[in-house]
Design a protein around this motif. Structure first.
Motif, PDB file in Angstrom:
ATOM      1  N   VAL A   1      15.286   2.656   3.101  1.00 56.31           N
ATOM      2  CA  VAL A   1      14.953   3.161   2.109  1.00 56.31           C
ATOM      3  C   VAL A   1      15.022   1.702   1.709  1.00 56.31           C
ATOM      4  O   VAL A   1      14.294   0.886   0.721  1.00 56.31           O
ATOM      5  CB  VAL A   1      15.757   4.003   0.697  1.00 56.31           C
ATOM      6  CG1 VAL A   1      15.752   2.996  -0.677  1.00 56.31           C
ATOM      7  CG2 VAL A   1      15.981   5.474   1.825  1.00 56.31           C
ATOM      8  N   THR A   2      16.284   0.687   2.301  1.00 55.62           N
ATOM      9  CA  THR A   2      16.298  -0.514   2.105  1.00 55.62           C
ATOM     10  C   THR A   2      17.315  -1.230   3.305  1.00 55.62           C
ATOM     11  O   THR A   2      17.729  -0.284   3.353  1.00 55.62           O
ATOM     12  CB  THR A   2      16.601  -0.976   0.871  1.00 55.62           C
ATOM     13  OG1 THR A   2      16.764  -2.405   1.120  1.00 55.62           O
ATOM     14  CG2 THR A   2      17.902  -0.241   0.299  1.00 55.62           C
ATOM     15  N   TYR A   3      17.230  -2.252   3.823  1.00 54.07           N
ATOM     16  CA  TYR A   3      18.096  -2.118   4.896  1.00 54.07           C
ATOM     17  C   TYR A   3      18.569  -3.837   4.601  1.00 54.07           C
ATOM     18  O   TYR A   3      18.240  -5.081   3.746  1.00 54.07           O
ATOM     19  CB  TYR A   3      17.398  -2.124   6.063  1.00 54.07           C
ATOM     20  CG  TYR A   3      16.154  -3.285   5.922  1.00 54.07           C
ATOM     21  CD1 TYR A   3      14.731  -2.788   5.620  1.00 54.07           C
ATOM     22  CD2 TYR A   3      16.601  -4.432   6.851  1.00 54.07           C
ATOM     23  CE1 TYR A   3      13.594  -3.848   5.495  1.00 54.07           C
ATOM     24  CE2 TYR A   3      15.097  -5.016   6.624  1.00 54.07           C
ATOM     25  CZ  TYR A   3      13.944  -5.420   6.837  1.00 54.07           C
ATOM     26  OH  TYR A   3      12.944  -5.668   6.119  1.00 54.07           O
ATOM     27  N   THR A   4      19.687  -4.218   5.337  1.00 55.22           N
ATOM     28  CA  THR A   4      19.793  -5.431   5.266  1.00 55.22           C
ATOM     29  C   THR A   4      19.722  -5.772   7.345  1.00 55.22           C
ATOM     30  O   THR A   4      20.051  -4.934   7.734  1.00 55.22           O
ATOM     31  CB  THR A   4      20.900  -5.748   4.687  1.00 55.22           C
ATOM     32  OG1 THR A   4      21.427  -7.658   5.204  1.00 55.22           O
ATOM     33  CG2 THR A   4      22.288  -5.166   4.994  1.00 55.22           C
TER      34      THR A   4
ATOM     35  N   LEU B   1      21.566  -2.576   9.210  1.00 59.04           N
ATOM     36  CA  LEU B   1      22.165  -1.560   8.582  1.00 59.04           C
ATOM     37  C   LEU B   1      21.562  -1.365   7.628  1.00 59.04           C
ATOM     38  O   LEU B   1      20.628  -1.945   6.998  1.00 59.04           O
ATOM     39  CB  LEU B   1      23.756  -2.101   7.721  1.00 59.04           C
ATOM     40  CG  LEU B   1      24.778  -2.506   8.169  1.00 59.04           C
ATOM     41  CD1 LEU B   1      25.692  -3.530   7.873  1.00 59.04           C
ATOM     42  CD2 LEU B   1      25.677  -0.950   8.585  1.00 59.04           C
ATOM     43  N   ALA B   2      21.207   0.048   7.833  1.00 60.87           N
ATOM     44  CA  ALA B   2      19.758   0.628   6.284  1.00 60.87           C
ATOM     45  C   ALA B   2      20.643   1.293   5.741  1.00 60.87           C
ATOM     46  O   ALA B   2      21.717   2.720   5.950  1.00 60.87           O
ATOM     47  CB  ALA B   2      18.669   1.241   7.259  1.00 60.87           C
ATOM     48  N   LEU B   3      20.092   1.940   4.061  1.00 61.80           N
ATOM     49  CA  LEU B   3      19.874   3.240   3.280  1.00 61.80           C
ATOM     50  C   LEU B   3      18.878   4.254   3.888  1.00 61.80           C
ATOM     51  O   LEU B   3      17.638   3.316   4.204  1.00 61.80           O
ATOM     52  CB  LEU B   3      19.940   2.773   2.227  1.00 61.80           C
ATOM     53  CG  LEU B   3      20.595   3.679   1.353  1.00 61.80           C
ATOM     54  CD1 LEU B   3      21.569   4.581   1.714  1.00 61.80           C
ATOM     55  CD2 LEU B   3      20.269   3.819   0.186  1.00 61.80           C
TER      56      LEU B   3
ATOM     57  N   ARG C   1      21.308  10.545   1.503  1.00 61.19           N
ATOM     58  CA  ARG C   1      21.335   8.938   1.641  1.00 61.19           C
ATOM     59  C   ARG C   1      22.358   9.143   1.938  1.00 61.19           C
ATOM     60  O   ARG C   1      23.813   8.661   2.063  1.00 61.19           O
ATOM     61  CB  ARG C   1      21.183   8.463   0.286  1.00 61.19           C
ATOM     62  CG  ARG C   1      20.014   8.480   0.225  1.00 61.19           C
ATOM     63  CD  ARG C   1      19.800   7.524  -1.420  1.00 61.19           C
ATOM     64  NE  ARG C   1      17.939   7.406  -1.780  1.00 61.19           N
ATOM     65  CZ  ARG C   1      17.559   6.412  -2.306  1.00 61.19           C
ATOM     66  NH1 ARG C   1      18.949   5.550  -3.291  1.00 61.19           N
ATOM     67  NH2 ARG C   1      16.442   6.452  -2.804  1.00 61.19           N
TER      68      ARG C   1
ATOM     69  N   LEU D   1      24.283   5.277   4.551  1.00 62.31           N
ATOM     70  CA  LEU D   1      24.420   4.462   5.211  1.00 62.31           C
ATOM     71  C   LEU D   1      24.219   3.895   6.468  1.00 62.31           C
ATOM     72  O   LEU D   1      25.760   4.803   7.300  1.00 62.31           O
ATOM     73  CB  LEU D   1      25.306   3.738   4.178  1.00 62.31           C
ATOM     74  CG  LEU D   1      25.407   1.839   4.223  1.00 62.31           C
ATOM     75  CD1 LEU D   1      24.281   1.400   4.109  1.00 62.31           C
ATOM     76  CD2 LEU D   1      26.771   1.813   3.603  1.00 62.31           C
ATOM     77  N   THR D   2      23.667   2.804   7.549  1.00 61.50           N
ATOM     78  CA  THR D   2      23.985   3.730   9.152  1.00 61.50           C
ATOM     79  C   THR D   2      23.642   2.062   9.675  1.00 61.50           C
ATOM     80  O   THR D   2      22.788   1.796   9.221  1.00 61.50           O
ATOM     81  CB  THR D   2      23.023   4.604   8.937  1.00 61.50           C
ATOM     82  OG1 THR D   2      23.478   4.344  11.112  1.00 61.50           O
ATOM     83  CG2 THR D   2      21.091   4.763   8.612  1.00 61.50           C
ATOM     84  N   GLN D   3      24.068   1.816  10.889  1.00 60.17           N
ATOM     85  CA  GLN D   3      22.853   1.082  11.827  1.00 60.17           C
ATOM     86  C   GLN D   3      22.002   1.420  12.055  1.00 60.17           C
ATOM     87  O   GLN D   3      21.641   2.562  12.681  1.00 60.17           O
ATOM     88  CB  GLN D   3      24.073   0.713  12.882  1.00 60.17           C
ATOM     89  CG  GLN D   3      25.947  -0.551  12.356  1.00 60.17           C
ATOM     90  CD  GLN D   3      25.868  -0.892  13.866  1.00 60.17           C
ATOM     91  OE1 GLN D   3      25.592  -0.883  14.069  1.00 60.17           O
ATOM     92  NE2 GLN D   3      27.742  -0.811  13.978  1.00 60.17           N
TER      93      GLN D   3
ATOM     94  N   THR E   1      11.596  -0.997   5.128  1.00 60.53           N
ATOM     95  CA  THR E   1      11.300  -0.154   4.063  1.00 60.53           C
ATOM     96  C   THR E   1       9.898   0.536   4.891  1.00 60.53           C
ATOM     97  O   THR E   1       9.231   0.472   5.181  1.00 60.53           O
ATOM     98  CB  THR E   1      11.208  -1.159   2.898  1.00 60.53           C
ATOM     99  OG1 THR E   1      12.344  -2.101   2.239  1.00 60.53           O
ATOM    100  CG2 THR E   1      10.683   0.323   1.860  1.00 60.53           C
TER     101      THR E   1
END
Lengths: 347, 128, 386
Positions: B54-57, B74-76, B84, B86-88, B99
């Motif tokens: 969905v999104t990431y950083t 890290l991404a959702l 949903r 949150l994960t590496q 995305t």
């Protein structure tokens, strides 16, 4: 009289290989330690910093179990020489990740042979009727001392096999096997040591060749099989030369061994080495094919198996990623990234 | 940490989240109460292992224990059932982490308690 | 007799920054004493300390009794209120409620945080405790990482550019130049923000509030006469609201519902509409959080927070100045104290004591303090008391 054969034949019902994503070209190791050249193999597979035998075993096991279609396993055996814990089983973590609790779980250690030992033991448990099906895993994150000859080949990876009663879903029946051992100290790692040691050329003739040849010749003598009966043969692969040499001595051709010969691309995955080779063969074998599998573990010993490929392979093919697809997915890293991944740097 | 993680190891290893017995909504992390219908009848349920980013950083300044990994993604991730996570995201080329990218779950070392403590395993995702 | 009003009679605060020579307690006492000296006739009936992580930052809990004793207030009830980065305004909210309820006549609020004694990773860990240990910290996601995810989502969903995202930090730093208590007093350009080192892509160093020490205090009275003729500021509205705990659990991550609800409630208690506000202290721990907060409070349309900031809509000399002493970016963000700093700054504006940062005679100022990513939002609205 030395042949091991279960009363009820067991069969491979599912399998899964695992090769980590990262590859270190051996020219990189040579660049750092010799100033140039390369090792015997082209590249070796390197586990990332968050991978170990547990995580790779889980990954391979999930594929194997999914392919088998089973939801209950009577045994989970992990053969490895790189247990993340000296004391605390690898196998229980794998079992938990698979949701298996009513199961016999154990870690086996026999240098590079522990994976095929797990196959032997599970075959016996299934063949005797003690369990319906079990999981045998050969997996390692092999480490070589920086600059040592072993560093060129010591690699990470392995494969998992679900073994159960032969039947409709059988991929390959485990017809029989032999095992041959002696006290031979060609390679070892003392307790609390990070890296193994080896006695240079001693690992060849009196160790690798002597034990594999004995195991395979015993299998031939007692079954009457000849090399020509087999479509494929897979030998333990400490380097690209030994399996070719032992195949030639035993009367096999390059055509029979090339499919399962992965060392040039991934190195020596120790307990995972011959099991991954077998996975590569199963990826393309046809019903009716006969496969010879021979492992070697320092210390020393060899297990040799005769497998008969069955119809189940056609139906189940494609249910887990092929060894070829894993080879293609990899990415090359340099020596410094490898040092970071495998804890060779200390901050 | 070892005991806290032990308690929820099935959530970490197998992505066991929760499913609302009343309306069927599924969640990871698990919830006590359904956000869709308000029911408190939540049952454990193993999540599907594939989804999309969905999104990431990409994180450059780590928490203690993650120093060796930086920079890391890290991404959702939205799983196929809508839950949903949150994960590496690991083992994926930079250009693939974006995305909408398809990802699949794996198990990795999540945290290591020094040289002598326990190794905590948990889910991470890989671009498929 | 139930009261319905509360007044801020005085405030006190330390400079925000590296207080190597001062302990957590030193800072709390400095701010608390200064607030008490501002209204020497008034004696607080209760002390509420706002603090997020004294246990981690200073191996210290039981701050209520400890700070009370150090301020010479032994005997009165004293508690700590914790709501992550919203601890300061939450403490203030609790204190106001006690005063308004009539159960106490006066209350002292002290917000304090000691962050600089920690190594940078330790400070990140302490801040990450605002989020789930089991599912957020576990995967290695720092607080900055969550905001990085949110920033990318915001930029991609709403078409916000890197340059636009930099505009709120630019305002903060411009206002911080003349703010004596600010941690950073140097103006920056959008380029400085956009080229600073990467923290959690796309967020860079200058998108993120700094780590700093500080304490701020406010003395609250129920009876304006107890102020003995001093200029008072009325607490016209105050509300705390919560959102789904983690930002990634929300259906619409860009809807700062806690902020929207708390702001709506506080403004309606005060009977005010947006144009009446003379200034707003907005919680912009990260540039994206500032933008989403402005949008949730209705100062900007969805997706327009950064663009409005870039267009000058929130400058100190505009109709709706924000972060008049530098906000979280330049004044600084000693987390548990931040909400009380904002209130102290609103007090300065409404008593015409803001010096070079004085906005043009505001009648009403609002403060907005959040914990987590809009997980807890505490909003207060203040007005001139006379």
């Amino acid at each position: 009289m030395y042949l091991m054969q279960s009363k009820n034949r067991a069969a491979i019902l599912g399998y899964g290989a695992y090769i980590p994503y990262y590859r270190l070209p051996t020219t990189e190791i040579a660049r750092v330690w010799r100033g140039g050249g390369s090792g015997p193999n082209v590249e070796k597979a390197v586990a990332s910093m968050d991978e170990d035998t547990v995580t790779m075993a889980i990954e391979a096991a999930r594929q194997a179990v999914a392919m088998s279609g089973l939801d209950s396993l009577g045994a989970v055996f992990v053969g490895t020489e790189s247990k993340p814990y000296a004391v605390k089983p690898t196998s229980t973590i794998v079992a938990q990740a698979l949701g298996q609790h009513h199961t016999l779980a154990a870690d086996l250690e026999f240098a590079c042979k522990a994976g095929t030992e797990a196959i032997q033991v599970i075959t016996g448990l299934v063949g005797s009727g003690m369990i319906q099906a079990g999981l045998a895993i050969g997996m390692d994150t092999a480490q070589g001392r920086p600059g040592d000859d072993l560093e060129y080949t010591a690699a990470s990876g392995g494969a998992a096999y679900v073994i159960g009663n032969k039947g409709e879903g059988a991929i390959a029946v485990i017809d029989c096997s032999t095992s041959f051992v002696s006290d031979t100290g060609d390679f070892w790692r003392r307790a609390h040591e990070k890296y193994p040691r080896h006695l240079s050329r001693f690992t060849g003739e009196p160790a690798y060749f002597y034990h594999i040849e004995n195991a395979v010749r015993t299998l031939f003598e007692e079954t009457g099989h000849k090399p020509g009966d087999f479509t494929y043969a897979v030998f333990h692969q400490p380097n690209p030369r030994f399996p070719v040499e032992v195949a030639t001595r035993l009367g096999f051709t390059m055509d029979q061994i090339k499919t399962g010969l992965l060392n040039p691309m991934i190195g020596n995955t120790y307990s995972g080495s011959s099991p991954i080779g077998l996975a590569a063969v199963l990826d393309e074998a046809k019903p009716g094919d006969k496969i010879l599998l021979a492992s070697f573990g320092s210390g020393a010993g060899s297990d040799a198996f005769c497998l008969d490929v069955k119809d189940g392979i056609t139906k189940k093919r494609g249910k887990s990623p092929t060894v070829k697809s894993m080879l293609q997915r990899g990415t090359r890293i340099d020596y410094s990234t490898y040092s970071k991944f495998r804890d060779k740097l200390h901050k | 940490m070892a005991i806290q993680s032990w308690r929820i190891r099935d959530r970490y290893y197998r992505l066991v989240g929760s499913r609302c017995a009343s309306c069927g909504a599924e969640y990871f992390p698990p919830v006590y109460r359904c956000r869709e219908c308000g029911s408190d009848k939540m049952k454990d349920k193993e999540m599907p292992k594939t989804g999309r980013i969905v999104t990431y950083t990409q994180l450059h300044e780590p928490l203690p224990g993650f120093e060796a990994q930086v920079p890391f993604y890290l991404a959702l991730v939205e799983l196929e059932n809508g839950a949903r996570v949150l994960t590496q995201v690991v083992d994926s080329p930079d250009e693939a982490v974006k995305t909408g990218a398809k990802v699949k779950a794996t198990v990795r070392r999540a945290k290591v308690e020094g040289e002598s403590g326990q190794i905590i395993y948990g889910y991470k995702f890989i671009v498929a | 007799m139930a009261r319905s009003k509360a007044y801020v009679a005085s405030v006190g605060f330390t400079k925000v920054g590296d207080h190597w020579e001062k302990s957590l307690l030193d800072l709390a006492v400095e701010a608390g004493s200064s607030a008490l000296k501002g209204a020497p006739k008034a004696k607080p009936d209760v002390l509420i300390v706002g603090n997020m992580f004294s246990a981690v930052g200073a191996s210290q809990e039981h701050l209520g009794a400890m700070v009370a004793g150090a301020l010479g207030l032994t005997g009165i009830p004293a508690f700590k209120v914790e709501a992550a980065c919203a601890s300061g305004a939450s403490a203030f909210n609790v204190a106001c409620s006690l005063v308004k309820s009539g159960s106490v006549g006066s209350a002292l609020v002290v917000g304090v945080e000691k962050m600089r004694d920690l190594e940078p990773e330790e400070a990140s860990q302490a801040l990450a405790m605002a989020e789930s240990a089991e599912y957020t910290q576990f995967v290695g996601a720092s607080f900055a990482a969550l905001n990085g995810l949110l920033a990318r989502y915001y930029m991609e969903s709403e078409g916000v550019s890197r340059d636009e995202l930099s505009s709120i930090p630019v305002i903060d730093h411009a206002n911080g130049v003349t703010a004596e208590h600010a941690q950073f007093r140097k103006a920056i350009t959008a380029d400085v923000v956009s080229r600073s080192s990467m923290v959690a892509d796309p967020l860079r160093l200058f998108d993120c509030a700094p780590v700093g020490d500080g304490a701020a205090a406010a003395l609250i009275l129920g009876d304006p006469k107890a102020g003995a003729g001093k200029k008072l500021v009325g607490v016209l509205g105050g509300a705390v609201s919560t959102n789904e705990f983690s930002v990634y659990e929300r259906k619409d991550m860009l809807d700062f519902r806690a902020t929207r609800d708390a702001f709506g409630s506080a403004m309606s208690q005060a009977g005010l509409s947006l144009p009446k506000l003379g200034a707003l202290e907005v919680h912009d721990a990260f540039s994206v959080v500032g933008a989403l907060s402005l949008e949730a409070m209705g100062l900007s349309k969805r997706g327009e927070g950064c663009r409005d900031a870039k267009a000058g809509k929130f400058d100190l000399r505009s109709d709706m100045p924000i972060n008049t002493f530098g906000g979280l970016k330049a004044r600084g963000h000693p987390v548990g104290a931040t909400g009380v700093y904002q209130i102290a700054e609103a007090f300065l504006q409404l008593t015409d004591a803001a010096g070079k940062n004085q906005v043009d005679r505001p009648d009403y100022v609002a403060t907005h303090n959040i914990g987590g990513v809009d997980t807890t939002a505490a909003v207060h609205v203040f007005g001139r008391a006379s």
